[in-house]
Scaffold this motif. Structure first.
Motif, PDB file in Angstrom:
ATOM      1  N   VAL A   1       3.430  21.858 -25.748  1.00  0.00           N
ATOM      2  CA  VAL A   1       3.461  23.025 -26.626  1.00  0.00           C
ATOM      3  C   VAL A   1       2.383  24.040 -26.245  1.00  0.00           C
ATOM      4  O   VAL A   1       1.973  24.869 -27.056  1.00  0.00           O
ATOM      5  CB  VAL A   1       3.311  22.607 -28.119  1.00  0.00           C
ATOM      6  CG1 VAL A   1       4.537  21.848 -28.579  1.00  0.00           C
ATOM      7  CG2 VAL A   1       2.044  21.765 -28.331  1.00  0.00           C
ATOM      8  N   GLY A   2       1.924  23.966 -24.980  1.00  0.00           N
ATOM      9  CA  GLY A   2       0.935  24.924 -24.509  1.00  0.00           C
ATOM     10  C   GLY A   2      -0.463  24.704 -25.046  1.00  0.00           C
ATOM     11  O   GLY A   2      -1.324  25.579 -24.939  1.00  0.00           O
ATOM     12  N   LYS A   3      -0.729  23.522 -25.614  1.00  0.00           N
ATOM     13  CA  LYS A   3      -2.035  23.205 -26.192  1.00  0.00           C
ATOM     14  C   LYS A   3      -2.694  22.031 -25.472  1.00  0.00           C
ATOM     15  O   LYS A   3      -3.545  21.353 -26.037  1.00  0.00           O
ATOM     16  CB  LYS A   3      -1.886  22.881 -27.680  1.00  0.00           C
ATOM     17  CG  LYS A   3      -1.405  24.034 -28.538  1.00  0.00           C
ATOM     18  CD  LYS A   3      -2.463  25.114 -28.667  1.00  0.00           C
ATOM     19  CE  LYS A   3      -2.032  26.217 -29.618  1.00  0.00           C
ATOM     20  NZ  LYS A   3      -3.078  27.255 -29.762  1.00  0.00           N
ATOM     21  N   GLY A   4      -2.286  21.796 -24.238  1.00  0.00           N
ATOM     22  CA  GLY A   4      -2.823  20.664 -23.506  1.00  0.00           C
ATOM     23  C   GLY A   4      -4.226  20.918 -23.003  1.00  0.00           C
ATOM     24  O   GLY A   4      -4.726  22.040 -22.989  1.00  0.00           O
ATOM     25  N   VAL A   5      -4.863  19.843 -22.582  1.00  0.00           N
ATOM     26  CA  VAL A   5      -6.143  19.946 -21.885  1.00  0.00           C
ATOM     27  C   VAL A   5      -6.074  18.997 -20.700  1.00  0.00           C
ATOM     28  O   VAL A   5      -5.663  17.842 -20.829  1.00  0.00           O
ATOM     29  CB  VAL A   5      -7.337  19.627 -22.810  1.00  0.00           C
ATOM     30  CG1 VAL A   5      -7.232  18.238 -23.413  1.00  0.00           C
ATOM     31  CG2 VAL A   5      -8.653  19.780 -22.069  1.00  0.00           C
ATOM     32  N   THR A   6      -6.422  19.497 -19.538  1.00  0.00           N
ATOM     33  CA  THR A   6      -6.268  18.753 -18.284  1.00  0.00           C
ATOM     34  C   THR A   6      -7.587  18.699 -17.539  1.00  0.00           C
ATOM     35  O   THR A   6      -8.182  19.740 -17.244  1.00  0.00           O
ATOM     36  CB  THR A   6      -5.212  19.419 -17.382  1.00  0.00           C
ATOM     37  OG1 THR A   6      -3.961  19.488 -18.069  1.00  0.00           O
ATOM     38  CG2 THR A   6      -5.025  18.634 -16.092  1.00  0.00           C
ATOM     39  N   ALA A   7      -8.054  17.487 -17.237  1.00  0.00           N
ATOM     40  CA  ALA A   7      -9.197  17.311 -16.352  1.00  0.00           C
ATOM     41  C   ALA A   7      -8.671  17.207 -14.922  1.00  0.00           C
ATOM     42  O   ALA A   7      -7.617  16.619 -14.689  1.00  0.00           O
ATOM     43  CB  ALA A   7      -9.973  16.056 -16.732  1.00  0.00           C
ATOM     44  N   TYR A   8      -9.404  17.784 -13.960  1.00  0.00           N
ATOM     45  CA  TYR A   8      -8.901  17.747 -12.581  1.00  0.00           C
ATOM     46  C   TYR A   8     -10.044  17.680 -11.577  1.00  0.00           C
ATOM     47  O   TYR A   8     -11.180  18.087 -11.855  1.00  0.00           O
ATOM     48  CB  TYR A   8      -8.007  18.954 -12.291  1.00  0.00           C
ATOM     49  CG  TYR A   8      -8.728  20.280 -12.239  1.00  0.00           C
ATOM     50  CD1 TYR A   8      -9.142  20.820 -11.027  1.00  0.00           C
ATOM     51  CD2 TYR A   8      -8.990  21.012 -13.402  1.00  0.00           C
ATOM     52  CE1 TYR A   8      -9.802  22.039 -10.966  1.00  0.00           C
ATOM     53  CE2 TYR A   8      -9.651  22.217 -13.357  1.00  0.00           C
ATOM     54  CZ  TYR A   8     -10.051  22.731 -12.141  1.00  0.00           C
ATOM     55  OH  TYR A   8     -10.722  23.933 -12.090  1.00  0.00           O
ATOM     56  N   LEU A   9      -9.726  17.153 -10.405  1.00  0.00           N
ATOM     57  CA  LEU A   9     -10.675  17.012  -9.302  1.00  0.00           C
ATOM     58  C   LEU A   9      -9.893  17.075  -8.001  1.00  0.00           C
ATOM     59  O   LEU A   9      -8.811  16.494  -7.898  1.00  0.00           O
ATOM     60  CB  LEU A   9     -11.424  15.682  -9.401  1.00  0.00           C
ATOM     61  CG  LEU A   9     -12.407  15.348  -8.275  1.00  0.00           C
ATOM     62  CD1 LEU A   9     -13.615  16.283  -8.343  1.00  0.00           C
ATOM     63  CD2 LEU A   9     -12.866  13.896  -8.377  1.00  0.00           C
ATOM     64  N   ALA A  10     -10.445  17.749  -7.004  1.00  0.00           N
ATOM     65  CA  ALA A  10      -9.743  17.916  -5.731  1.00  0.00           C
ATOM     66  C   ALA A  10     -10.476  17.210  -4.601  1.00  0.00           C
ATOM     67  O   ALA A  10     -11.702  17.022  -4.639  1.00  0.00           O
ATOM     68  CB  ALA A  10      -9.608  19.399  -5.395  1.00  0.00           C
TER      69      ALA A  10
END
Length: 266
Positions: free
Chosen positions: A123-132
């Protein structure tokens, strides 16, 4: 830029749909690949997708590939895509517990972004942790972040342990909130409210409390103190939670999810 999402389940569909509606695809359709006939039939009804049943037909066309399959299916998927993958492609994983090194070795590429999204992305309210991985350039990482942000907010973390930790907080976190809400709804119904009224009371309370917290710089402890007057009803509830060590139990649950993510990575 051509984007391929492998896996049409909850998160795969969510990213494919959000990205396809964004400015970043330059009117090109997002490619989405799935192996289940029923899912393929459902996806083919969506006009802004190019749907494929085999990676051979779509992976060579992609600049960015989202891996949105279940972790226990990762090895099988890697075997299919490794002969087709190109080293200039960027692979973005939304698989819990699967490390960057595992993906690099499994797919035979160097540019990998590992993420941990959560269900509110739908619903467009996500939270995403990321690492490259180191091979992903700053410009490429900015592009990936823009794609991730089509589903909400994202945070860049400094190591993979924090990706696993985010699994225990944000990735699994919505289920903790639903658990608490369900308990409150059951209590409301036991007090005599109808199911509908219990839902209104609980939903409104959660939404309102979050909005209060977001609109100011007041800490959660200060908010609790503002609601809970000495000797009052709220203080009785909080004292009951403290006596039953609810705070510690919640933290134990979060660490259980974190530890499981680490186990999956092994």
């Amino acid at each position: 830029m051509r984007i391929l999402v492998i896996g049409g389940g909850n998160m795969g569909y969510t990213y494919a749909d959000a990205i396809s509606r964004s400015q970043y695809v330059n009117r090109k359709k997002v490619m989405i690949c799935d192996s289940f006939p029923q899912k393929i039939a459902e996806l083919q009804l969506i006009p802004h997708f190019d749907v494929y049943a085999d990676v051979e037909a779509c992976l060579p066309k992609a600049d960015v590939v989202f891996l949105a399959v279940k972790p226990n299916n990762a090895e099988e998927v890697f075997q299919k895509i490794k002969p087709l993958a190109k080293n200039d492609q960027i692979f973005v994983s939304v698989m819990a517990g699967v490390t960057i090194q595992t993906i690099q070795q499994g797919v035979g590429v160097s540019k990998v972004v590992r993420t941990m999204p959560n269900l509110p992305a739908k619903v467009g309210k996500g939270v995403t942790a990321y690492l490259a991985s180191d091979e992903v350039t700053r410009l490429e990482l900015l592009m990936i972040r823009n794609l991730l942000d089509t589903t909400g907010d994202s945070i860049h973390v400094s190591n993979e342990q924090l990706i696993d930790a985010s699994t225990g907080i944000s990735g699994s976190g919505p289920a903790y909130v639903f658990y608490f809400m369900q308990s409150m709804m059951e209590a409301a119904q036991q007090m005599g409210f109808s199911e509908h009224d219990a839902k209104v009371l609980v939903n409104g309370t959660f939404a309102g409390a979050v909005e209060l917290f977001n609109q100011g710089d007041v800490s959660l402890i200060t908010w609790m103190d503002r609601v809970a007057s000495k000797g009052g009803t709220t203080r009785a509830a909080l004292d009951s939670m403290d006596a039953n060590q609810v705070n510690e139990k919640i933290k134990e649950a979060a660490f259980a999810a974190f530890n499981r993510a680490v186990e999956l990575g092994k």
